[in-house]
Design an enzyme around this catalytic site. Sequence first.
Site, PDB file in Angstrom:
ATOM      1  N   HIS A  30       0.823  -1.214   0.000  1.00 46.91           N
ATOM      2  CA  HIS A  30       0.000   0.000   0.000  1.00 46.91           C
ATOM      3  C   HIS A  30       0.858   1.265   0.000  1.00 46.91           C
ATOM      4  CE1 HIS A  30      -4.039  -1.772   0.800  1.00 46.91           C
ATOM      5  NE2 HIS A  30      -3.308  -2.760   1.299  1.00 46.91           N
ATOM      6  N   GLU A 219      -9.078 -11.699   5.442  1.00 47.33           N
ATOM      7  CA  GLU A 219      -8.168 -11.094   6.422  1.00 47.33           C
ATOM      8  C   GLU A 219      -8.935 -10.865   7.724  1.00 47.33           C
ATOM      9  OE1 GLU A 219      -5.108  -7.288   6.896  1.00 47.33           O
ATOM     10  OE2 GLU A 219      -6.807  -7.143   5.517  1.00 47.33           O
ATOM     11  N   ASP A 315       2.399  -5.752   2.655  1.00 43.69           N
ATOM     12  CA  ASP A 315       1.164  -5.048   2.989  1.00 43.69           C
ATOM     13  C   ASP A 315       1.467  -3.580   3.261  1.00 43.69           C
ATOM     14  OD1 ASP A 315      -1.562  -4.752   3.310  1.00 43.69           O
ATOM     15  OD2 ASP A 315      -1.576  -5.419   5.398  1.00 43.69           O
TER      16      ASP A 315
END
Length: 375
Positions: A30, A219, A315
């Site tokens: 991200h 998740e 991530d």
Amino acid sequence: MRDRDDEDDDLLLWGDVDARTLPKVSLHDHLDGGLRPATVVELADEAGVELPEGDADALADWFHDQADSGSLVDYLKTFDLTTAVMQTEPALTRVAREFVLDLAADGVAWGEVRWAPEQHLAKGLTLDAAVEAVQAGLEQGVDEARRGGWDLRVGQLVTAMRHADRGLEIAELAVRHRDRGVVGFDIAGAEAGFLPARHRVAFDYLAEHWFPVTVHAGEAAGLDSIRSALLDGRALRLGHGVRIAEDLTVREDAGRSYVTVGRLARWVRDRQVPLELSPSSNLQTGAIEAWGDDLADHPFDLLFQLGFKVTVNTDNRLMSDTSLSRELVLLADAFDYDLDDLLTFQLNAAESAFLPLEEREALADRIASGFEAID
């Protein structure tokens, strides 16, 4: 995430190999989770944003501590601060440029950078202007990295926030920029209570335009979320997807383990739907709490041994104080992986990249050659 020069060497070494020298593919990373702490400090000063810590190292510790909450909802609160300093074209361009340089320092050959343009409009930017500002920064970073001797490519994954109502608008934005840096679409944000089905119209539009989709699923929510990602989202990859392991039943008998694979898990495995697993992040958000609270408890190895198409990802580098090299070393230490295993994870990612077939094949060749040179 400390400056690359300050990372502990023992967290980047696999045997006598510096993991940063291994060519890699980053699929789940991200933009607003990968800022340099020093950049946050400088941009916050320019934008008049109040910080909990004024020193870059102290701020890095604050991000990591706050994100290490065991809850995705609490984990996501840290992004209020990073998005607050990313509301102008210069800020977006700078962050994107530095993001690429950090990928290059980490040995990434292909990186997909995901972010949500709708979160960067507070100071008057349009959606298109925001995408263009990020693209300018990505291209600057690529050019600078190549001048420094590392060849990499990057693509944007334009993301819609799953709790908002702009899915179709963001899907149209992604398709509009498909020949100008955008390679795929995603939905992200608080997962529980917001099934991908909520954005079915957007996914229909993307399917009609043959546009690749990955979906955050499995998740903070379980099998229903994964099922909706596949059926409603037509997801080609699962963002995290770790909770597909809930569809596995493990039993012990006479010292041997036997696994029953459920229908959904069998579909994901047999069709080789890639799992964008992020080990450190999965620990922080509580995504693997059903299996334990240590990396050795992560179902990554179980999924790998059963033949699922596992990939390794960061991530959010800032929140997890990590890099792709570090994630590989942590996994190797936890599960005693060898270099061939690490190569498999990277080839899985190369094969799953949102690139044309010929380019995926060339990327896989580059990855294999890079590992062979080290071996």
